[in-house]
Design an enzyme around this catalytic site. Structure first.
Site, PDB file in Angstrom:
ATOM      1  CG  ASP A  18      -1.897   0.957   1.226  1.00  0.00           C
ATOM      2  OD1 ASP A  18      -2.378   1.534   0.208  1.00  0.00           O
ATOM      3  OD2 ASP A  18      -2.475   1.163   2.392  1.00  0.00           O
TER       4      ASP A  18
ATOM      5  CG  PHE B  30     -10.213  -2.260   2.378  1.00  0.00           C
ATOM      6  CD1 PHE B  30      -9.278  -2.034   3.075  1.00  0.00           C
ATOM      7  CD2 PHE B  30     -10.667  -3.543   2.767  1.00  0.00           C
ATOM      8  CE1 PHE B  30      -8.485  -2.610   4.110  1.00  0.00           C
ATOM      9  CE2 PHE B  30     -10.298  -4.358   3.911  1.00  0.00           C
ATOM     10  CZ  PHE B  30      -9.221  -3.883   4.376  1.00  0.00           C
TER      11      PHE B  30
ATOM     12  NE  ARG C 198      -6.058 -13.582   7.614  1.00  0.00           N
ATOM     13  CZ  ARG C 198      -5.065 -12.496   7.679  1.00  0.00           C
ATOM     14  NH1 ARG C 198      -4.701 -12.219   6.410  1.00  0.00           N
ATOM     15  NH2 ARG C 198      -5.101 -11.910   8.741  1.00  0.00           N
TER      16      ARG C 198
HETATM   17  P1  IMP Z   1       1.709  -0.499   3.770  1.00  0.00           P
HETATM   18  O1  IMP Z   1       2.744  -0.219   5.009  1.00  0.00           O
HETATM   19  O2  IMP Z   1       0.958   0.861   3.750  1.00  0.00           O
HETATM   20  O3  IMP Z   1       2.260  -0.591   2.669  1.00  0.00           O
HETATM   21  O4  IMP Z   1       0.803  -1.382   4.115  1.00  0.00           O
HETATM   22  C1  IMP Z   1       0.608  -2.729   3.891  1.00  0.00           C
HETATM   23  C2  IMP Z   1      -0.218  -3.659   4.783  1.00  0.00           C
HETATM   24  O5  IMP Z   1      -1.334  -2.811   4.941  1.00  0.00           O
HETATM   25  C3  IMP Z   1      -0.601  -4.745   4.106  1.00  0.00           C
HETATM   26  O6  IMP Z   1       0.439  -5.941   4.181  1.00  0.00           O
HETATM   27  C4  IMP Z   1      -1.736  -5.110   4.339  1.00  0.00           C
HETATM   28  O7  IMP Z   1      -1.790  -5.914   5.712  1.00  0.00           O
HETATM   29  C5  IMP Z   1      -2.544  -4.132   4.785  1.00  0.00           C
HETATM   30  N1  IMP Z   1      -3.359  -3.392   3.682  1.00  0.00           N
HETATM   31  C6  IMP Z   1      -3.233  -2.343   2.855  1.00  0.00           C
HETATM   32  N2  IMP Z   1      -4.183  -2.284   1.774  1.00  0.00           N
HETATM   33  C7  IMP Z   1      -5.078  -3.351   2.049  1.00  0.00           C
HETATM   34  C8  IMP Z   1      -6.211  -3.546   1.808  1.00  0.00           C
HETATM   35  O8  IMP Z   1      -6.918  -3.156   0.586  1.00  0.00           O
HETATM   36  N3  IMP Z   1      -6.851  -4.874   1.981  1.00  0.00           N
HETATM   37  C9  IMP Z   1      -6.385  -5.612   3.051  1.00  0.00           C
HETATM   38  N4  IMP Z   1      -5.094  -5.083   3.628  1.00  0.00           N
HETATM   39  C10 IMP Z   1      -4.610  -4.113   3.300  1.00  0.00           C
END
Ligand code: IMP
Length: 194
Positions: free
Chosen positions: A99, A148, A161
């Site tokens: 993300d 999301f 999941r």
């Molecule tokens: P980042 O540090 O912002 O890249 O966050 C990554 C983590 O956020 C991922 O490993 C997921 O656990 C969670 N995440 C981000 N977007 C989503 C989504 O759309 N659905 C479910 N989990 C998400």
């Protein structure tokens, strides 16, 4: 009340992309034995399918992390570390989704400090429009829109999941109020055996 959810990536689309990624990894690591590192729990479904598309003697290892929250800038606590030392190994981090990239950027820093021979990233989904730190993502399944998503390893509050496809949710908070909203998607019959 109907859920505002649509299938973003079908089982077939996912299977085809995973096959392509497996072939690309097989070519790139020919003659080597990479260690695929997966972050629990979201990455397990993708990892399980991906390794069966890679024709190499590989190893898998797992990390479990806990985020300190949105303001922590990606700093995480390691709840479970890798079983084996990755010094001198070809490490490929397998992620379900990137993300902002803050979590992964922190993790790559800790792995780099262990002096692997190489360190690359393979993610199924990349919300590249939300990227904060620059990241070199070598293998990417889909460039995912800023929505999301759940299914194929990804959860809302630890659920869904096990969906074999990936759903985009317009209003994920709806699910926290009414946890049964997506249950219809769990009833989709299994697809035909190819
Ligand atoms: P980042 O540090 O912002 O890249 O966050 C990554 C983590 O956020 C991922 O490993 C997921 O656990 C969670 N995440 C981000 N977007 C989503 C989504 O759309 N659905 C479910 N989990 C998400």
């Amino acid at each position: 009340m109907a859920a505002d959810a649509t299938i973003l990536y079908s089982e077939d689309e996912i299977r085809r992309r995973v096959r392509d990624l497996g072939a690309a990894i097989t070519d790139a690591y020919a003659g080597r034995s990479p260690v695929l590192v997966s972050v629990l729990k979201g990455g397990i479904v993708f990892l399980a399918d991906l390794i069966r598309e890679i024709r190499l003697p590989l190893r898998v290892d797992f990390m479990s992390i806990s985020s300190y929250g949105e303001d922590a800038g990606g700093v995480v606590r390691i709840l479970k570390d890798l079983d084996a030392d990755v010094g001198g190994e070809d490490v490929l981090v397998v992620e379900d989704i990137i993300d902002t990239g803050l979590t992964l950027s922190y993790l790559l820093g800790t792995l780099r400090a262990r002096r692997p021979a190489s360190l690359e990233v393979c993610t199924l989904l990349d919300k590249s429009a939300r990227r904060i730190p620059p990241l070199d993502v070598r293998y990417r399944g889909f460039d995912c829109p800023d929505v999301f998503v759940v299914g194929y390893g990804l959860d809302v509050d630890e659920r869904f999941r096990n969906l074999p496809f990936i759903l985009a949710l317009d209003r994920p908070a709806q699910l926290l109020e009414d946890p049964g909203l997506l249950d219809g998607f769990l009833q989709v019959p299994p697809g035909p055996v190819a």
